[in-house]
Scaffold this motif. Structure first.
Motif: not given
Length: 253
Positions: A207-211, A149-158, A213-222
């Motif tokens: 991007y993906e975040f593994n809760m 029942d915990i809410l996760v917010r994806d509030r990005k910081m640039y 391992t706390n690892e972040m994986v980014t995905h790029k395109e041309p």
């Protein structure tokens, strides 16, 4: 003169004449420099919508399709980049051209309530980021935690590089950076540099975040605009450091 020329020249006049930043409070550093810029806009007799904590950009002109986002930086201190909460810098927003006003001022000293603007840069938002299409959205989902029942917010910081990091020749002076296509009207402004920014070959699309391992994986395109050169010109007020050239620093990746 265009509004941005008026505001820049008034900011340079205020800085050179020693119009000081006045401390609002010890805890609220954000508005010290913003209030100083507001006084400069008012000195130009330009109408604007009243700024608020959640408005973007900070000052939206009424009679001109322009907006001004203000970033104050303590000096010496963190000046190579700044935190942009839930807002990617852009040169266009809701039909307005967006300009950023960066000002550096001395670190706070106890019992000192006024201090000068050391240097400043007024730049078009596209100098920081050329993309005008991306729209930031805060997202969330529920279901985290032992009871789900915990809410996760994806509030990005640039975290965005400042003009002081992107270009050299700005220290101790006032600099205006505009797209090369802008037609300068004031004879008080002197061209002091050409700054070309080149779009990268690949752009981040997700991007993906593994809760676990706390690892972040980014995905790029041309990048469909790979190699596109965005040309800018730097200007100074005549006689105020106009013999010092402004040049672009190396790429920040």
């Amino acid at each position: 003169m265009t509004a941005v020329e008026q505001i820049f020249l008034e900011c340079e006049r205020g800085r050179a004449d020693g119009d000081l930043i006045k401390r609002v409070s010890a805890s609220d550093k954000e508005y010290h420099f913003q209030n100083w810029v507001q006084a400069r806009i008012e000195a130009c007799k330009l109408n604007y919508d009243e700024p608020g904590r959640n408005t973007y950009p900070d000052f939206r002109l009424v009679d001109h399709p322009e907006g001004y986002e203000v970033k104050g930086l303590e000096f010496p201190g963190r000046e190579a980049d700044y935190d942009s909460n839930s807002q990617v810098p852009t040169g266009k927003h809701n039909g307005r051209e967006v300009f950023y006003v960066f000002g550096r001022y001395p670190k706070s000293v106890r019992d000192v309530d006024e201090y000068p603007v050391v240097d400043l840069v007024v730049c078009h938002g596209s100098f920081l980021n050329a993309d005008h299409e991306y729209v930031h959205k805060n997202k969330s989902f529920r279901g985290f935690g032992s009871y789900g029942d915990i809410l996760v917010r994806d509030r990005k910081m640039y975290v965005v590089p400042t003009p002081f990091a992107l270009a050299s020749g700005t220290s101790g002076l006032a600099t205006l950076v505009l797209p090369a296509s802008y037609k300068i009207q004031s004879d008080q402004l002197v061209h002091v540099g050409d700054l070309d920014r080149v779009e990268v070959d690949e752009v981040l699309v997700s991007y993906e975040f593994n809760m676990q391992t706390n690892e972040m994986v980014t995905h790029k395109e041309p990048n469909p605009n790979a190699g596109l050169v965005h040309r800018f010109r730097a200007y100074r007020s005549r006689g105020a450091g106009d013999s010092k050239n402004v040049t672009l620093n190396g790429s920040r990746r």
